[in-house]
Write a protein that holds these residues in place. Sequence first.
Motif, short mmCIF file in Angstrom:
data_model
loop_
_atom_site.label_atom_id
_atom_site.label_comp_id
_atom_site.label_asym_id
_atom_site.label_seq_id
_atom_site.Cartn_x
_atom_site.Cartn_y
_atom_site.Cartn_z
N LEU A 54 -77.93 100.20 -40.08
CA LEU A 54 -78.15 100.81 -41.39
C LEU A 54 -77.10 101.89 -41.66
O LEU A 54 -76.58 102.00 -42.76
CB LEU A 54 -79.56 101.42 -41.43
CG LEU A 54 -80.01 101.95 -42.78
CD1 LEU A 54 -80.10 100.82 -43.79
CD2 LEU A 54 -81.34 102.67 -42.67
N ALA A 55 -76.78 102.69 -40.62
CA ALA A 55 -75.81 103.77 -40.79
C ALA A 55 -74.44 103.23 -41.19
O ALA A 55 -73.83 103.70 -42.16
CB ALA A 55 -75.69 104.57 -39.50
N VAL A 56 -73.96 102.20 -40.48
CA VAL A 56 -72.65 101.63 -40.80
C VAL A 56 -72.69 100.98 -42.18
O VAL A 56 -71.77 101.15 -42.99
CB VAL A 56 -72.24 100.59 -39.72
CG1 VAL A 56 -70.97 99.88 -40.14
CG2 VAL A 56 -72.06 101.27 -38.39
N GLY A 57 -73.78 100.25 -42.45
CA GLY A 57 -73.90 99.55 -43.73
C GLY A 57 -73.86 100.52 -44.90
O GLY A 57 -73.12 100.32 -45.87
N LEU A 58 -74.65 101.59 -44.81
CA LEU A 58 -74.69 102.55 -45.92
C LEU A 58 -73.35 103.28 -46.05
O LEU A 58 -72.89 103.54 -47.17
CB LEU A 58 -75.82 103.56 -45.71
CG LEU A 58 -77.22 103.01 -46.00
CD1 LEU A 58 -78.26 104.12 -45.85
CD2 LEU A 58 -77.30 102.39 -47.38
N SER A 59 -72.74 103.61 -44.91
CA SER A 59 -71.44 104.27 -44.96
C SER A 59 -70.43 103.38 -45.70
O SER A 59 -69.69 103.84 -46.56
CB SER A 59 -70.97 104.55 -43.54
OG SER A 59 -69.61 104.87 -43.53
N LEU A 60 -70.45 102.07 -45.37
CA LEU A 60 -69.54 101.14 -46.03
C LEU A 60 -69.87 101.01 -47.52
O LEU A 60 -68.97 100.97 -48.37
CB LEU A 60 -69.66 99.76 -45.38
CG LEU A 60 -68.62 99.40 -44.32
CD1 LEU A 60 -68.96 98.06 -43.72
CD2 LEU A 60 -67.22 99.37 -44.90
N LEU A 61 -71.17 100.93 -47.84
CA LEU A 61 -71.57 100.78 -49.24
C LEU A 61 -71.06 101.97 -50.05
O LEU A 61 -70.50 101.82 -51.13
CB LEU A 61 -73.09 100.69 -49.34
CG LEU A 61 -73.69 99.32 -49.04
CD1 LEU A 61 -75.21 99.40 -48.92
CD2 LEU A 61 -73.29 98.31 -50.11
#
Lengths: 79, 709
Positions: free
Chosen positions: B652-659
């Motif tokens: 979730l952390a990587v995904g949100l950072s990318l988003l």
Amino acid sequence: MSNQLCALSEVKLGQKALVESFTDYEISLKLLEMGCIPGETVEVIRVAPLGDPIAIAVSGYMLSLRKDEASSIRVRTSF
Amino acid sequence: MERRIKIALVGNPNSGKSTVFNELTGLHQKIANFPGVTVEQHTGKCTIKGDDGSIVQAEIIDLPGTYSLYPKSPEEELPFRLLCNPDHAMHPDLVIVVADGTNLKRNLFLSSQVIDLNIPVILAINMMDMVRSSGAEINFKELEKRMGARVVPMTARKGEGLKELKAAIAEVDRPAGKQHLDSRSMAPQVVDAIRKNLHVNSDYNAFLVANNLHLIETGEMSDEHRTAILDLTKHNAFDAQQLQARETLERYKLISNYLQECVREKTRPIQQSYSYKIDSLLTHRIWGYVIFLAVLFIIFQSIFTWASLPMELIDEGFNWLNSKVQSTLPPGILNDLLVGGVLAGINGIVVFIPQIALLFFFIAILEDTGYMSRVSFLMDRLMRGFGLNGKSLIPLMSGVACAVPALLSTRTIRNRKERMITLMVTPLMSCSARLPVYTLLVALVIPGDRLAGFSLQGIVMMLLYLIGFIAALGAAWVMKNLLKSTERSYYVMELPMYRLPRWKTIGLHIIEKVRIFLFDAGKIILAISIILWMLSSFGPGDSFQRIEQKYANAAIQKNIPVEAFEHDIQSEKLEQSYAGHLGHIIEPVIRPIGYDWKIGIALITSFAAREVFVGTMSTIYSVGDQRAAQRTLKEKLMAERNPITGGPRYTLAVGLSLLLFYAFAMQCMSTLATVYRETKHIKYPLIQLFYMSGLAYLSGLIAYQLLKP
């Protein structure tokens, strides 16, 4: 019936007024070409939810303008 | 006999000018029921065959809508430039003035100005169906006489009057010579001097030139002439503003007289019109905002839910095609290039067509019906606090489709500071190119649950769009306080009558936009996919051979077939490839925001165009993957492990950072180029590049550091 001059921005919703003159040259040029000319009847037909801008009926269509733009139009009410 | 002519279409905003253009040329463009959406000049060709065998080849240019020939905003300059300069390359041989028959007074005002330029004019009185239903009667013979121009009544959206218009085009070939207003008498010396020194068509043409000297470019007038005319205007106390006001008043007086002779109207209070009644709801102080938010919500929900089935079908189709190619062609480099490079790239483009088409569909409806101008009416007060204008909402909303046309539509904003701020912040709105990135990442890290019956993924999508909007407002507020301006802010805007959307036009508009995405953006995406495949399939020196050698030795030592190491070989090869090296170079910079070198490769490739991200990811994860053809990109990403934690790579952390990174970063060459063109200064696109990328990095950093396990 009183016949008084005031700014269009002071005219209440639903009230009619007669355009007399303008106090701001620059804005008057735009208003003039849009058909808002002295002698024309205008009517405040809508006020945006936050009190500004307003919409007026002029020359058969709806024109929206800000309060401070409307304050540069001198109008005669209760004619 | 064949005759070639140039025709310009002129008219008030919302007069149906663009519909006339479409009917004449059959070449389609976006037409919207909001002042000034026709910002890019569309030209088209029309061939008219006369009964006598004569042929007219007309080249038609659709000019931006305007209320008069005095430019009040950058986009209104074009009609002035074209019509008032007989030497202009696009100066027309014939002008068709399209006038809204339901509002003749204001429309004939512009018409009479054009006629006074002494150019051949056809006056098309449009929307006759509405004129008739209002009970008004127009005496066209009398109107023709008074205006001094051929009059053609029409209802363009129903094709009515088109034949008559074409016949008139073939016939009208010289100005009627009518002069409505004696403009020379208002400034005789100046008008005479300009007529003597400059190529102009009429007294009024000269008068307009004197009034807009600052718009006459150096190439059009020598410095001597300019100084001479400037001296004359000073000497004769030529007060441009005062003369313009005088002209306007006299012209309106004339038009009023004409109308008394030609039109019998039944005046109906506006309060009885259907538009007024609809507005009671749509601009209501509570319902107005509720409906606006609901409209946005429905749009994003439908984009997400309606598009999912066609998208799955496209993905499955490509998977089938991939396995067919893989099994039909002999294994080798060609096979790998086709599956890993070309097909992966094309798949990454085609799969987003359903969503992009839906997005443009909704935006076009909002504009075409007239709802967009109500949204500015509702929002102007709020927007002003952020240094913007109610009109800024149109670029911002269109920015959801694509920033490039959105930036062009800022030309309706007259105040320079407000326009600059709108230009600077519009690219923060989540455009359709971000959609593929959002779609992939949201599906990857947000569970497919439902919240109160709504798709959680759809809600997150809407939040992403909202974040873009909030960031745009925030950036605008900062710039409002940084930029200095003494210029007046300016709003005055027509609220056009509501209209039913023109389905045919909207349909053609969508096809045009999808085609542009497919071929213009698609070309870049495909090219980058292939380059990327090469960069990731080859490495410097003999590094690949060494890897193979290493595993071959290990296989012999452990006495197991080398195929057992296939996955390790391939991932080590990718790491040692040219692309892997590039990714490793930037890894130290992007590690704090949670990315590894593979994502680094995608960041590098999507610098020119953000939609390349998905294609890049699918290429990177296809290279060397034996099961590539059978798995979708999402499945591959889900299976990816983080070598340090052992858990999934895409948390979730990587995904949100990318988003967040993709929501804010300036990754679009076309946008930067457009900002440069609109501001005429390299400073603005550069500031935009740095502030947006800085914002992207910072928000990615915060999201990752807060959420990482």
